[in-house]
Design an enzyme around this catalytic site. Sequence first.
Site, PDB file in Angstrom:
ATOM      1  N   ASP A 182     -14.030  -6.060  -5.215  1.00 45.05           N
ATOM      2  CA  ASP A 182     -14.263  -6.288  -3.639  1.00 45.05           C
ATOM      3  C   ASP A 182     -15.741  -6.727  -3.308  1.00 45.05           C
ATOM      4  O   ASP A 182     -16.729  -6.175  -3.678  1.00 45.05           O
ATOM      5  CB  ASP A 182     -14.252  -4.885  -2.904  1.00 45.05           C
ATOM      6  CG  ASP A 182     -12.845  -4.388  -2.833  1.00 45.05           C
ATOM      7  OD1 ASP A 182     -11.942  -5.035  -3.088  1.00 45.05           O
ATOM      8  OD2 ASP A 182     -12.744  -2.896  -2.532  1.00 45.05           O
TER       9      ASP A 182
ATOM     10  N   ASP B 218       0.700  -1.168   0.005  1.00 44.84           N
ATOM     11  CA  ASP B 218      -0.141   0.045  -0.012  1.00 44.84           C
ATOM     12  C   ASP B 218       0.902   1.316   0.120  1.00 44.84           C
ATOM     13  O   ASP B 218       1.607   1.472   1.016  1.00 44.84           O
ATOM     14  CB  ASP B 218      -0.836   0.116   1.174  1.00 44.84           C
ATOM     15  CG  ASP B 218      -1.997  -0.941   1.290  1.00 44.84           C
ATOM     16  OD1 ASP B 218      -2.025  -1.697   0.174  1.00 44.84           O
ATOM     17  OD2 ASP B 218      -2.589  -1.106   2.205  1.00 44.84           O
TER      18      ASP B 218
END
Lengths: 262, 211
Positions: free
Chosen positions: A140, A21
């Site tokens: 997702d 990330d």
Amino acid sequence: MRDFQKRGNGGLAKRIIPCLDVKNGRVVKGVNFVDLVDAGDPVEIAAAYAGAGADELVYLDITASVEKRQAMLEIVAKTAEQVFIPLTVGGGIRKLPDISDLLKAGADKVSMNTSAVENPSLIRDASREFGAQCIITAIDAKKTAPGKWEVYTYGGRKATGLDVINWAKQCVELGSGEILLTSMDKDGTQSGFDIELTAAVSEAVTVPVIASGGAGELSHLKDALDEGKADAVLAASIFHFGKFSIAETKKYLRENGIPVRI
Amino acid sequence: MKPSIAVIDYGLGNVRSVSKALALAGGDARVSSEIKQIENADGIVLPGVGAFGKGMDNLEKAGLIPIIRSRIEAGKPFLGICLGLQMLFSVSEEHGSSRGMDIIKGEVKLFKNDLKIPHMGWNRVKFKNRQEGGGGIFEGISDGSYFYFVHSYYAAPEEGSLVSSTTDYGGEFTSSIVKENIWAMQFHPEKSGEDGLRIMKNFIRTCGEKK
């Protein structure tokens, strides 16, 4: 080799993909799995992972402001100078020039989530322009009923009403060459992947599926690749915080009958 | 002086990674679509990934096909990667039928098996007729090593003797060919870690020798 055939994978190895990330050009929370000079430098971490035997890498840009996204292009360019395994970049990609910029900087694939749902023609246009192989749709998924999952966007904040299986199929029709599937229910729990979800999507589409969300133990990775029929697994914290090395992971998988590159 | 390598840019594929890998391997690599630069280079690399038809279109529009052909005929070392391998062939069955450069006789075909398409990831490369004792592009690489692939079509040469390696994906397919000064591979050496860089080094060494 016979074993691989039985699994319907030719001689192809299952891929282990660490995900970093990145915010404003820095790796969030840092990584402490090896002797890094700078635990927040994505390029140094990427090089370390490539040296350790990772099969691919993903940079997920979680930078909030559009102006600061330039930092990602510089990181990708620097990474391409010293890391010679495939690199995927996701996060904040909205239009064709965003994709073109990243690919020119040295990314091999890009991954889109919210922008794919809101503008499916982006996937189609990008696939025609750059080839399906470099266009990943990230999904997702949140469980709503037994055998049913709903697609969420905006980092899991917005329900879309779309059925995950149907959306995955549509993405492939539009031209996605790969699906990055994250279980929102499992993400961050370290309690294992959503195997049912992974298998359902993997069986529904003709392109490779990367399973994500829930990795906590090596057996979880094995289950996702085996019962879950995933082609690759993506994980962050189990690698970043040194719980398992890439080498240990692959050794375990190989001993348990999963073909991996060692 | 380092051998000069022209990495042909025709708008497809990760040219930056290819040129950086060549540079790291000791070449003076330049990404180029200029005829003059390609003509003067000690070696030529044709990279690429994606659609065959679009690749051929782009090469044609940029006027690059005659120079590729003439440099190969002049005996300059040539490295084709992925689409850069496929476009050497006569024809591809992509979108019905697309014509290639026809430098190597044969056809580019879609995988027909029940496996995932594209064939994406690391797979084993099994060498055939490998030159012993050095000089070969695969020198120093163990048989069965893993390389990174990403493609839906594979090339099938008419002349079996050109096949320098095969790979299993629901059956053996040709993963690289060697013909005189042409080396071409379906996998991506620029994305295959250390073994990939080794191929780049071997190629650059050949370019230096043939200067």
